[in-house]
Design an enzyme around this catalytic site. Structure first.
Site, mmCIF file in Angstrom:
data_model
loop_
_atom_site.group_PDB
_atom_site.id
_atom_site.type_symbol
_atom_site.label_atom_id
_atom_site.label_comp_id
_atom_site.label_asym_id
_atom_site.label_seq_id
_atom_site.Cartn_x
_atom_site.Cartn_y
_atom_site.Cartn_z
ATOM 1 N N GLY B 89 0.820 -0.722 -0.823
ATOM 2 C CA GLY B 89 0.007 -0.232 0.214
ATOM 3 C C GLY B 89 0.855 1.469 -0.214
ATOM 4 O O GLY B 89 1.618 1.610 -0.829
ATOM 5 N N SER B 121 6.172 -5.550 -0.306
ATOM 6 C CA SER B 121 5.962 -4.242 -0.715
ATOM 7 C C SER B 121 6.326 -2.803 0.004
ATOM 8 O O SER B 121 7.785 -3.417 0.352
ATOM 9 C CB SER B 121 4.929 -3.401 -1.921
ATOM 10 O OG SER B 121 5.296 -2.182 -2.510
ATOM 11 N N ALA B 122 5.316 -2.807 0.710
ATOM 12 C CA ALA B 122 5.567 -1.486 1.649
ATOM 13 C C ALA B 122 5.735 -2.098 3.054
ATOM 14 O O ALA B 122 6.443 -1.594 3.939
ATOM 15 C CB ALA B 122 4.231 -0.719 1.706
ATOM 16 N N HIS B 158 9.305 -2.795 -6.453
ATOM 17 C CA HIS B 158 9.246 -2.948 -7.214
ATOM 18 C C HIS B 158 10.352 -2.167 -8.516
ATOM 19 O O HIS B 158 10.139 -1.218 -9.264
ATOM 20 C CB HIS B 158 8.127 -1.753 -7.483
ATOM 21 C CG HIS B 158 6.855 -3.095 -6.537
ATOM 22 N ND1 HIS B 158 6.023 -3.748 -7.186
ATOM 23 C CD2 HIS B 158 6.194 -1.854 -5.471
ATOM 24 C CE1 HIS B 158 4.902 -3.599 -6.618
ATOM 25 N NE2 HIS B 158 5.193 -2.709 -5.355
ATOM 26 N N GLU B 193 10.581 -6.687 -9.066
ATOM 27 C CA GLU B 193 9.086 -7.729 -9.102
ATOM 28 C C GLU B 193 10.004 -9.862 -9.398
ATOM 29 O O GLU B 193 10.179 -9.539 -10.931
ATOM 30 C CB GLU B 193 7.822 -7.176 -10.314
ATOM 31 C CG GLU B 193 8.065 -5.723 -9.618
ATOM 32 C CD GLU B 193 6.483 -5.236 -10.274
ATOM 33 O OE1 GLU B 193 5.354 -6.305 -11.021
ATOM 34 O OE2 GLU B 193 5.512 -4.259 -9.236
#
Lengths: 231, 231
Positions: B89, B121-122, B158, B193
């Site tokens: 997020g 990710s986050a 990413h 990724e």
């Protein structure tokens, strides 16, 4: 106020500030010296080299460039200047420097008296309400995100449309701005490269070669043409 | 420590966490319930919906999912949990929430006792030293940028190679990370990724289908293969 906030300093294949030359002539009419604010620049080139690059462009307009980093008394330098230009780089570094040196409100107050201001990229971000719609990486921690509010909205410079061919799971620019709107009720102006915001007195328009994309909380994003009033 | 930090939750064309299934089975071996941390999610879906999506995946592994937002006493919930998963997020929102609720150090301490941690990710960004190499937009102002330091470097999830065809003047990811290195002497792992970082005890490796790009102050960036040790 007399303000020009541009998405970018340089168009693809063009020279520094070239596409804005006529607009800058009008903005700085009757001005023979401007104060350059180089603090967004995190590296690659020094503040001296950055200032020299800016000076080359303004020499063509017979405008002398002094840079804020040369002054011991920076608030005084801002107070004495006739006009301002803040260049691009990293917005976190720019805002951290301006807030820590206690310069942001001096700059704002002077611009509010009518002294011309030119911003490009990070220099345009600080013309918005806050820097929460910058694209930059948070390489330093500023004491706050509040900016000068020279216009009653936020700016997303270098606005980029989604690439439908990209097989990548990172967020698009539009998704990021929509995330901003979940936390903030502030209009965001997505300024594509080639576009700028012009404020003369109380009249604020979007200008340039592209359509401008506007984001508002609770609305579908929409596009406005060059010359449209906003704010 | 027993940590998995992934670049993304979902590969292009794939299902949520699918490509990590075998790794996650190993990570959470012997665990029948995990605590999910949904706070990165700024909108689009609620914490409930986000948790439901996570639960669907973990049901296949016979692992129950409780979400931290369901608990009144969040520090206690962290203390009592057997394993953790922080989803993606917005990193600013995630770090703001964890720091303001005073949860970041509880989480860190528990993971340091050997409880398994999965981040995507986050959720991977907060496994690094600080969040200064996130790609996210600063939509909220966190009280700090410091993270859990589950690995002795920073992560750029990413990670995206420059597109030589793009006629756009915004900074490339590589330029942004180089700007970070002008202000910080911290190694940055550019996780494409399909890649992840795996820490088992004191051994830290990069894993996945792509090469991993490493950035260090004063060095040319370089690539390492899956299975290489780092840190």
């Amino acid at each position: 106020m007399n303000v020009l906030l541009a998405s970018t300093s340089t168009l693809y294949g063009g020279n520094y500030l070239e596409y804005l030359k006529d607009e800058i002539k009008t903005l700085f009419q009757g001005i023979d010296e401007i104060l350059f604010i180089p603090f967004a620049r995190p590296g690659g080139i020094s503040h001296e080299e950055y200032t020299a690059k800016v000076a080359v462009f303004f020499e063509e307009l017979n405008i002398k460039v002094r840079s804020l980093h040369e002054f011991e008394e920076m608030p005084e330098a801002i107070q004495n200047a006739k006009a301002y230009f803040t260049g691009g780089g990293n917005t976190f570094l720019l805002v951290k420097t301006l807030l820590e040196k206690n310069l942001m409100h001096f700059l704002k107050e002077n611009i509010e008296t009518g002294k011309p201001y030119l911003g490009t990229s990070a220099g345009s971000n600080i013309g918005g309400i806050n820097m929460k719609t910058t694209n930059d990486m948070p390489i330093v921690y500023p004491p706050g995100f509040e900016c000068m509010e020279l216009v009653p909205f936020n700016i997303n410079p270098h606005y980029l449309d989604p690439d439908p061919l990209l097989k990548h799971n990172g967020e698009t620019r539009e998704t990021r701005i929509q995330e901003f709107l979940t936390q903030n009720d502030i209009i965001v102006v997505g300024l594509r490269e080639g576009n700028w915001i012009r404020r003369i007195g109380d009249k604020i328009t979007v200008e340039g070669s592209q359509m401008t994309r506007i984001f508002e909380k609770g609305k579908e994003p929409y596009e406005i043409e060059a010359g449209s009033q906003i704010g």
